[in-house]
Design an enzyme around this catalytic site. Structure first.
Site, PDB file in Angstrom:
ATOM      1  CB  CYS A 168      -8.644   4.380   1.678  1.00 15.75           C
ATOM      2  SG  CYS A 168      -9.546   3.259   0.576  1.00 15.75           S
ATOM      3  N   GLY A 213      -0.337  -6.726   4.612  1.00 13.68           N
ATOM      4  CA  GLY A 213       0.422  -6.489   6.164  1.00 13.68           C
ATOM      5  C   GLY A 213      -0.584  -6.453   7.198  1.00 13.68           C
ATOM      6  CB  CYS A 229     -11.565  -3.046   0.520  1.00 13.95           C
ATOM      7  SG  CYS A 229      -9.942  -2.840  -0.411  1.00 13.95           S
ATOM      8  CB  SER A 233      -1.009  -0.170   1.051  1.00 10.67           C
ATOM      9  OG  SER A 233      -0.233   0.156   2.378  1.00 10.67           O
ATOM     10  CB  VAL A 268       5.433   1.149   8.252  1.00  8.84           C
ATOM     11  CG1 VAL A 268       4.272   1.153   9.294  1.00  8.84           C
ATOM     12  CG2 VAL A 268       6.550   0.478   8.821  1.00  8.84           C
TER      13      VAL A 268
END
EC number: 2.8.1.13
Length: 378
Positions: A208, A133, A109, A16, A19
């Site tokens: 988002c 992640g 999503c 994305s 981190v």
């Protein structure tokens, strides 16, 4: 047995630009897998840069993901899934609010984009798994089936938003962060040790595709602007007006703009939203107590349960667990709470757990309140 494979896999790492996904890709590569990074372009116009920790999927994010892939030493691509994202996530989000429901776009999503469109394309190209992640764990059961479990660290667990994944999708899912007890600061420290520039990048906590965080403004633009309606109390007395029922959620306290206080002087909360007559009903917090619900469109992380059962349930991404009894009847999940819960809204997901194992997820259709014992639905 955890998801760790004994043989190297061809892994597509969804990056994305943050981190967590960068460290997940690095761990997968370090484990010996053949990893390729991919950034999903989900906006048709990703020109604007992030403000603070808001938004994602900007040009800035794709560049951050590419730099991370370069440091890890893996190939990197950008895939355009903007049209699919618009249809399956953004339009669904708007339609749910228009109908008076409260959707969770992250679940949609994961279901429609990351583990459907992306996974299907990955498998067609010969990849074995998609790596993300997320903080969750896939476990290989003794019978060979895959199970989704909570992350080792409950404080970071994200299994709730993954409860829409079925066993086929779980068989091709990899979550390298899920089975390690590490704080977010330790993840950032690991990223820094690996030379990943995203080590200090702020997390995104908002929807988002609404980069400025103004959900009501976003909905107003797409639902034809303001549509004034009445704010009522439980007896039907008009207390004020609003500029669109879509701007409210069940359990909301702030922003009601009611002209005069309740007779008992206590705060009032949104109890009901009726898009048909554009009214919002408010009342005391006790009226939010829910004793049961029905949920539709169930998705099971394995074999569907048969007959009544006792589980724990989670109702929000960052909510706690509550004890329930549940039974699937003719495609509808009926859930009863051991103790009343508050702030449950149609459109949200109820995710059932058996210990740490995710049993499945369904979309809340109706709720039963303790005092009225009458169902409210949208």
């Amino acid at each position: 047995m955890t998801q760790t494979s004994q043989r190297p896999l061809r892994v597509l790492a969804a990056m994305s630009g943050g981190v967590d996904s960068a460290v997940a890709a690095a761990r997968a590569a370090e484990a010996g897998h053949d990893v390729t990074g991919v950034h999903l372009a989900l906006s048709a116009n990703p020109q604007s840069f992030r403000t603070g920790a808001r938004g994602c999927c900007t040009i800035e994010d794709s560049r951050d993901a590419r730099r991370a892939a370069d440091v890890i030493g893996i190939p990197f691509y950008v895939w355009d899934l903007a049209e699919r994202f618009r249809e399956d996530v953004v339009e669904d989000f708007v339609a749910e609010y228009e109908a008076g429901r409260t959707p969770n776009p992250c679940l949609r999503c994961n279901e429609k984009i990351k583990f459907a469109a992306l996974l299907d394309k990955a498998l067609a190209l010969g990849f074995d798994a998609v790596c993300t992640g997320h903080y969750a764990t896939v476990v290989l059961a003794s019978d060979g089936s895959r199970e989704l479990h909570r992350a080792s660290d409950m404080a970071k667990d994200q299994s709730y938003v993954l409860g829409v994944l079925d066993e086929r999708q779980l068989a091709h899912a990899m979550f390298p962060l899920g089975d390690t007890l590490t704080t977010k600061d330790e993840i950032r420290a690991e990223a820094e040790r690996r030379g990943l520039a995203v080590a200090k990048k702020p997390d995104s906590h908002d929807i988002c595709f609404i980069a400025d965080g103004d959900t009501q403004g976003f909905l107003a633009d797409r639902l034809g602007g303001t549509a004034q309606g009445d704010i009522l109390d439980e007896s039907g007395t008009k207390l004020g007006t609003h500029e669109g029922a879509f701007g409210f959620t069940i359990g909301q306290r702030k922003g009601l703009r009611i002209g005069h206080p309740a007779a008992d002087g206590k705060p009032r909360y949104v109890l009901d939203i009726s898009p048909v007559n554009n009214t919002v009903t408010v009342g005391p917090v006790e009226a939010l107590d829910v004793t049961a619900l029905t949920a539709i469109k169930p998705r099971w992380c394995g074999t569907p349960p048969s007959g009544p059962g006792t589980y724990t349930a989670q109702l929000r991404a960052h909510g706690g667990e509550t004890e329930v009894s549940a039974e699937l009847t003719d495609g509808t999940l009926h859930v009863s709470f051991t103790e009343p819960v508050r702030g449950v809204a149609p459109g949200q997901a109820v995710v059932l757990y058996d210990g740490t194992r995710v049993v499945g997820s369904a979309t809340i259709a109706t709720t039963v309140r303790r005092e009225t014992a009458a169902a409210t639905s949208c």
